[in-house]
Structures are given as structure tokens and as C-alpha cells.
Scaffold this active site. Sequence first.
Site, PDB file in Angstrom:
ATOM      1  N   ALA A 119      -7.127   2.796  13.582  1.00  0.00           N
ATOM      2  CA  ALA A 119      -7.462   1.641  14.417  1.00  0.00           C
ATOM      3  C   ALA A 119      -6.460   0.491  14.416  1.00  0.00           C
ATOM      4  CB  ALA A 119      -8.834   1.096  14.005  1.00  0.00           C
ATOM      5  N   GLY A 123      -6.123  -3.098  18.823  1.00  0.00           N
ATOM      6  CA  GLY A 123      -6.226  -3.159  20.273  1.00  0.00           C
ATOM      7  C   GLY A 123      -7.351  -2.312  20.831  1.00  0.00           C
ATOM      8  N   ARG A 147      -2.223  -2.809   6.885  1.00  0.00           N
ATOM      9  CA  ARG A 147      -2.572  -2.776   8.303  1.00  0.00           C
ATOM     10  C   ARG A 147      -4.084  -2.906   8.510  1.00  0.00           C
ATOM     11  NH1 ARG A 147       0.535  -0.799  12.298  1.00  0.00           N
ATOM     12  NH2 ARG A 147      -1.033   0.691  13.010  1.00  0.00           N
ATOM     13  N   ASP A 187      -6.371   7.521  18.035  1.00  0.00           N
ATOM     14  CA  ASP A 187      -5.028   7.136  18.465  1.00  0.00           C
ATOM     15  C   ASP A 187      -4.087   7.555  17.340  1.00  0.00           C
ATOM     16  OD1 ASP A 187      -3.180   5.890  20.265  1.00  0.00           O
ATOM     17  OD2 ASP A 187      -3.056   4.208  18.884  1.00  0.00           O
ATOM     18  N   CYS A 240       1.398   7.544  21.543  1.00  0.00           N
ATOM     19  CA  CYS A 240       2.412   6.793  22.284  1.00  0.00           C
ATOM     20  C   CYS A 240       3.737   7.542  22.216  1.00  0.00           C
ATOM     21  CB  CYS A 240       2.558   5.370  21.751  1.00  0.00           C
ATOM     22  SG  CYS A 240       3.009   5.261  20.014  1.00  0.00           S
TER      23      CYS A 240
END
Length: 484
Positions: A119, A123, A147, A187, A240
Site C-alpha cells: 500500500a 495513493g 514506508r 500493486d 508500474c
Amino acid sequence: MNLPIEFEKKMKDFLGDEWEDFLYSYDNNRFQALRFNTLKVGKDKGIEQEIAGIMDKLGIPMDKKVTWADNAYYYDEDKRPGKHPYHEMGLYYIQEPSAMSAAALLSPKPGMRVLDLCAAPGGKSTQLSTYLGDRGLLVSNEINTQRSRILSQNIERMGIKNAIVTNEDSFTLTAHFPNFFHAIQVDAPCSGEGMFRKLPEAVNEWSLENVAICAARQKEILDNAAAMLKAGGTIVYSTCTFSKEENEDVIEYFLNEHPDFAVEKMERFWPHKQDGEGHFVAKLVRRGELLLDEDAYPQEKSDVLSEDITGKRKPSGKCAGRKNKRSTVKEAGGISKDNMELLNEFLDMTLTDDMADWIRNGKLMMFGEQLYRLPDIQVDLKGLKVQRAGLHIGEFKKNRFEPSHSLALALKSNEAKNIVDLDIDDSRTAGFFNGQSVTLGEDQIQKCKKGWTLVCVDGYSAGWGKVSGIQVKNHYPKGLRNKI
């Protein structure tokens, strides 16, 4: 930009005639966007009207929307909305445009149990929270400790009440949450090919070997996500990176290993086709009937354990004394009678009846001297490292209760009895965010009572102050000052 030779060869083979257009995109400016937080914006007025007012004060035109995400707009680099008080108040989140596609594809419904498995920095979690509203449960996890703290700070800034932030690996979470979640966002950590323009160091770290390592890890994470998903539930997998090995090949592997899943949608966002850095998203749906009314969870399992909330580490049980083993701190406890009296005094004097009742009638847990209200859907977090267990209400000090910044940012201005509302252009506003006391105007002196007050800017909560005479003593957190 000097791209890795092996990357260029791989992308030329993959893109064919589109290679030159793709390469040219590296010479263009990066696209930047902000996404409005509907937990704070759009509740009292029409959403478009309210956003228009905020954008006008930011000096950003509304002429270019991010088409694949709700309430998201592009802005020019010189506008710097991250330096504005509205950003610190959580009215919007600055996010790479194409990255907004993943949470928009998952779009969970209010009341669901949702997991954001990878996470940080937050975002996608903050975007998911706008779909849930204040209903349901959001578990936001990040394996990296530092993080995960940044993730927790963003959860706080956006005023999210029903989130638990954990700091674990996917295997550990799977053992705690089998067949539990309605929707999962993955993600996945990747080789970061879509970050080359934003982070030049990503170019130096790239290699074919790293692509293979990432692909293996992504398959592992997805397998664990599947074990935590209920029948009829949805996983949205995203990266990404442009690598087929980390995208289509991972999905192909997953479907072979999990025949009870089907791909509902799979899409690539390319920097030479869309206004963004690039993203890959795939929506995976498990066959079966999704039951959304199973929100009960055994109450006896609510003895949450936490490491970072208390700031201490206390080994216990079989893990005591062993190196390289996870250990937990003392169990969280209920609130004492004396502390409940202090809390009730604060609630009755400071908050409206409805908000006060929402706090006192919820599941309240003490972590040391810190008070949290757990989400209504309670979970067994025993043995997990937890950064944030729901909404941090405040701290008990000697003969008094001190509210948290988290509580301030989770409140609407109409949920507090004592309010100091400043205009964004008022010189006192910048002073408040820098730690200065606020001198009350004549009209404010008549309205404000002695004690805790919610300091608002343009009607949005900004933090706590304490009224004494014509002065409001500043309680804006010291670690957040001087950012504006």
C-alpha cells in the site's frame, strides 16, 4: 535519457512500430495530477461546485480531467499544490495519473472488507477509502517499516476512520485472514520501468535478472492474495512496469494455478498513448456468490497487538529471546473508569452528540496511554505489527485527555461544538500551520468557549487549538510544521 540497452531491445521487439513514439515520450514533460478526497470534499455542497472553488484558490484550471478516475485533475508543475494548506488538511492527494486506474478498477462498495496488500505510500489506499466511505474495513499493508509509517501518515491526513495499517509480508497476512476479504488491491513491487522519467536511479537498478526476480515475487504475492479472498471477490493486480514477464505472463500463471478465477478486464496505460507514466492493471474475479452481509467477526478476538503504536517492543511467548523472529508487545486493553470519565468530559464539551456517541459506543482500545477506536468490522490482529488500529482518538495524560491530530482531521466542522474558522488568505492561517498561536477576532471571542477548539480553514478541519482568553494555543503537531 540513456536507457539500458537490454531494455531498449526488449521494448523494440514488444512494441514494433510504436517504439519510436514510446521513446519520444521520455523527452516530454511528466504528467502530474491531484485527486480530491470525497471523505472531506463534496459532503455539504455539490461536488463539482466545491472542487471548482478549491481549484480556483489553487490557481489550477479544471479543463483537464483524469478520465479514468473520479474527481481527478491534471495540473502544471509550477502550481505546487503539495505546498498548500489544503494538502496538509487532506482535501486532495497528489498522485501519478495512470496509477489512479487500479483503485478505480477495483471500486469497492461501502461495507466491504478491503485489503491493499502493497500500500505505501498510500495513493491507492486513500482512493479506495473514498469508495468505502466510513463503512466497512480497509486493511492497508506495507512490508517496509519506514514506508508503512509514511502510509499511516497519509491515512491520517486524509481523515480515514476505518483503516488498519499493518507492517507485514503477504505470507503472515494470509495466515491471519484466510477467506476474509471481499476485494484486494495488489500493486505489486516491480522493476519500475514506468518510473524511469520520475526516478532516474530506477534506470541504474534495472536488469533482466531483476525483472525475473520481480516476476517470481509477484506470483507469490498473488497466490497469497487469492488465499485471503472470499468467493465472488475481486483482485486488481497492477504494476508500474512495461515488462510482459511481470504483467501478462504473471496473469497467465495465476489463471493456470487458480482456475476458479477469470479475467474481467486487462489494460495497459502507455506514456505515448495516455497522459501518464504508464501502468498495467488486471481485474481478476473469483467465481461464486459474493456475500456482503457477513460483517460479524468474533468479538473475543479483538485483543489487538501493536508494535509502533506504543513505540515499544516486548517479546512474549515462544518468540521471546529468539533472534530474527517477530515479536509483539503487551496486549491492548479496555479503557478504565477514570479514563472514561475524562474522555466523556472531553466529548461532551467539544463534540456534537452524534460524533461523541460514535466514539463512545465504538470498540475503544488502549495502547499504553493512547486511545483508539477500532473499525466496526473487528479483526484478530494478534501477533501482527500494526502501525494504526483504526482512528487514533487521543492520549490520556495526568488528569486530562488530549485529542489527537488524527481525530481533528477526521472531523467535519459541524461535528465540533467549539470552532475557530480562518480564511485561507488570513495571515493567521499560515501562522497556525507554522505553530503560532491564533489571536481571536471580536466576533470569534463571542463564539469560542474556553478549552479545546477545532481550528478550521475555509470550513475544513486543520487541527486542534486550546482557547484561553483571546488566544488559541496551537496544538498543530510539531513534526508537521513549517511545511507550507
